[in-house]
Design a protein around this motif. Structure first.
Motif, PDB file in Angstrom:
ATOM      1  N   MET A 272      -5.074 -10.085   7.780  1.00  0.00           N
ATOM      2  CA  MET A 272      -3.931  -9.342   8.313  1.00  0.00           C
ATOM      3  C   MET A 272      -3.245  -8.540   7.213  1.00  0.00           C
ATOM      4  SD  MET A 272      -2.381  -8.522  11.058  1.00  0.00           S
ATOM      5  CE  MET A 272      -2.870  -9.733  12.282  1.00  0.00           C
ATOM      6  N   SER A 273      -3.215  -9.072   6.008  1.00  0.00           N
ATOM      7  CA  SER A 273      -2.645  -8.302   4.898  1.00  0.00           C
ATOM      8  C   SER A 273      -3.503  -7.073   4.606  1.00  0.00           C
ATOM      9  CB  SER A 273      -2.517  -9.173   3.651  1.00  0.00           C
ATOM     10  OG  SER A 273      -3.790  -9.595   3.187  1.00  0.00           O
ATOM     11  N   LEU A 274      -4.830  -7.216   4.748  1.00  0.00           N
ATOM     12  CA  LEU A 274      -5.715  -6.064   4.559  1.00  0.00           C
ATOM     13  C   LEU A 274      -5.499  -5.013   5.645  1.00  0.00           C
ATOM     14  CD1 LEU A 274      -9.121  -7.693   3.501  1.00  0.00           C
ATOM     15  CD2 LEU A 274      -7.592  -6.305   2.090  1.00  0.00           C
ATOM     16  N   VAL A 275      -5.226  -5.468   6.863  1.00  0.00           N
ATOM     17  CA  VAL A 275      -4.918  -4.527   7.945  1.00  0.00           C
ATOM     18  C   VAL A 275      -3.711  -3.669   7.564  1.00  0.00           C
ATOM     19  CG1 VAL A 275      -4.103  -4.351  10.333  1.00  0.00           C
ATOM     20  CG2 VAL A 275      -5.935  -5.950   9.760  1.00  0.00           C
ATOM     21  N   GLY A 276      -2.672  -4.328   7.039  1.00  0.00           N
ATOM     22  CA  GLY A 276      -1.493  -3.589   6.598  1.00  0.00           C
ATOM     23  C   GLY A 276      -1.775  -2.679   5.421  1.00  0.00           C
ATOM     24  N   LEU A 277      -2.605  -3.145   4.490  1.00  0.00           N
ATOM     25  CA  LEU A 277      -2.962  -2.326   3.329  1.00  0.00           C
ATOM     26  C   LEU A 277      -3.677  -1.046   3.755  1.00  0.00           C
ATOM     27  CD1 LEU A 277      -4.217  -5.072   0.843  1.00  0.00           C
ATOM     28  CD2 LEU A 277      -2.269  -3.552   0.476  1.00  0.00           C
TER      29      LEU A 277
ATOM     30  N   SER B  45       0.818  -1.214   0.000  1.00  0.00           N
ATOM     31  CA  SER B  45       0.000   0.000   0.000  1.00  0.00           C
ATOM     32  C   SER B  45       0.851   1.265   0.000  1.00  0.00           C
ATOM     33  CB  SER B  45      -0.946   0.000   1.204  1.00  0.00           C
ATOM     34  OG  SER B  45      -0.227  -0.091   2.415  1.00  0.00           O
ATOM     35  N   ARG B  46       1.938   1.266   0.753  1.00  0.00           N
ATOM     36  CA  ARG B  46       2.780   2.466   0.781  1.00  0.00           C
ATOM     37  C   ARG B  46       3.514   2.671  -0.541  1.00  0.00           C
ATOM     38  NH1 ARG B  46       5.379   3.698   6.748  1.00  0.00           N
ATOM     39  NH2 ARG B  46       3.436   3.521   7.926  1.00  0.00           N
ATOM     40  N   SER B  47       3.760   1.585  -1.246  1.00  0.00           N
ATOM     41  CA  SER B  47       4.467   1.692  -2.520  1.00  0.00           C
ATOM     42  C   SER B  47       3.538   2.049  -3.673  1.00  0.00           C
ATOM     43  CB  SER B  47       5.177   0.371  -2.840  1.00  0.00           C
ATOM     44  OG  SER B  47       6.073   0.010  -1.823  1.00  0.00           O
ATOM     45  N   LEU B  48       2.301   1.557  -3.629  1.00  0.00           N
ATOM     46  CA  LEU B  48       1.441   1.639  -4.805  1.00  0.00           C
ATOM     47  C   LEU B  48       0.262   2.596  -4.677  1.00  0.00           C
ATOM     48  CD1 LEU B  48       1.281  -2.137  -5.840  1.00  0.00           C
ATOM     49  CD2 LEU B  48       2.810  -0.350  -6.689  1.00  0.00           C
TER      50      LEU B  48
END
Length: 379
Positions: free
Chosen positions: A311-316, A253-256
């Protein structure tokens, strides 16, 4: 710079469970996370004061680096849990200061530089969690001491990155500098500074939303993930693996976020699109929080595949919110360059409060209604 600045924070979060076990202090697991952000309430006033005094960035970056190394060495050689916590306090303080100073410095550049910085912080999460998992596991089997000493040895590169940027800034003429690096001098953005309460009003909603999302995501990644890792039938290193998955979401998310929004939207509509991202990420994070609370609190754990996906969505959500809010700060036409420094410090304060609140929530739950391994919610 983002990778180097956040490496120490990611190392502490990844090692928090192991450190607590090492000192037989699992009941105080939340203290390590809390300590990593506890001094954030002081970091923001310090950063704001330094900005008001116009302290050269040379001193900001090098002093921060030296204190961070001291903190990491203290963690590595800590004879007691309390001594380790002091080291975590110093490492956490300097991570927050380093972030604030960098965000203040890159206001001189095009707002898209926020995406570059954010990408680096995302890589810090993924690489930090990955190396902690691999270097600690057989056959390498590094101790926590060796791992934190390794993190300490690379920290001078953070300040050296500033030196490289400074040379680029001073060596490039205005026209060429803007075309090649996005450099914008203060002479292009001359505006009268607003009173600080006005700066707060401009960004209060966005900053509060970011602080809320940070509280939600670190509570999920901390308390809820730890409870899920203690359930039967999960791998021994499941907590560390969930942290790694979370960091992958942050990296993506931070990259894209910014490139994708700019690709999908016209230049004039980017800020509106970022507002939509902000609202969507906030609502989704609230939903994920409730899902994790109900499943882990009741003992009806999600299947491992769903834990990984959520958990990946939490990070996104967390990563996209970070990029969005700081991008909106840099693009805000109502703020002068000096006001943008103040705005960065204000938003950082709300982020730190949200992060600290999450670790205090974990600590409070561990010692009151939700001790580790218990089931507080009965269906």
């Amino acid at each position: 710079m983002g990778l180097l600045n956040n490496a120490s924070f990611v190392a502490v979060i990844s090692a928090s469970k192991s450190l607590a076990q090492e000192y037989n202090a699992m009941e105080n697991f939340g203290i390590i996370g809390s300590a990593s952000v506890a001094l954030g309430v002081f970091a923001t006033p310090i950063s704001a004061m330094v900005s008001e005094l116009d302290v050269p960035f040379f001193y900001r970056f090098w002093v921060t680096t030296i204190i961070r190394i001291i903190g990491l060495v203290m963690i590595a050689f800590a004879p007691t849990f309390e001594f380790c916590v002091v080291g975590v306090l110093l490492a956490g303080l300097t991570q927050i200061l380093g972030e604030n100073f960098t965000l203040c410095y890159i206001r001189k550049f095009d707002p898209t530089f926020i995406g570059d910085w954010s990408c680096g912080t995302g890589w810090a999460g993924v690489l930090g969690a990955f190396f902690y998992l691999t270097l600690r596991a057989p056959p390498i089997g590094w101790s926590n001491q060796t791992f934190f000493l390794a993190i300490a040895t690379i920290q001078p590169l953070f300040a050296m990155c500033y030196e490289a940027l400074k040379k680029d800034e001073t060596a490039s003429p205005l026209k060429e500098g803007y075309e090649k690096t996005g450099l914008i001098t203060d002479t292009l953005l001359v505006k009268a500074s607003l009173p600080f309460p006005s700066v707060m009003r401009v960004l209060s909603c966005d900053g509060i939303a970011l602080g809320l999302v940070y509280w939600l995501e670190y509570t999920i990644q901390g308390k809820f993930a730890r409870e899920a890792s203690m359930s039967s039938g999960v791998p021994r290193s499941w907590y560390e693996e969930l942290c790694f998955v979370y960091q992958i979401g942050v990296l993506i998310s931070r990259s894209l976020t910014l490139p994708v929004v700019r690709w999908l939207s016209k230049d004039s509509a980017v800020q509106k699109a970022m507002k939509i991202v902000l609202i969507s990420a906030t609502l989704l994070q609230c939903t994920l929080f409730m899902v994790w609370l109900l499943t882990t609190g009741s003992g009806h754990y999600m299947p491992l595949v769903l834990q990984v996906a959520s958990m990946s969505l939490v990070g996104l959500c967390g990563g996209s919110m970070y990029v969005t809010v700081y991008y909106l700060v840099q693009c805000c036409k109502r703020l002068s360059p000096h006001d943008k420094e103040r705005a960065v410090n204000f938003v950082a304060m709300l982020v730190n409060l949200g992060t600290l609140a999450s670790f205090l929530t974990t600590l409070w739950a561990d010692h009151t209604f939700w001790p580790s391994g218990s089931i507080p919610i009965k269906f």
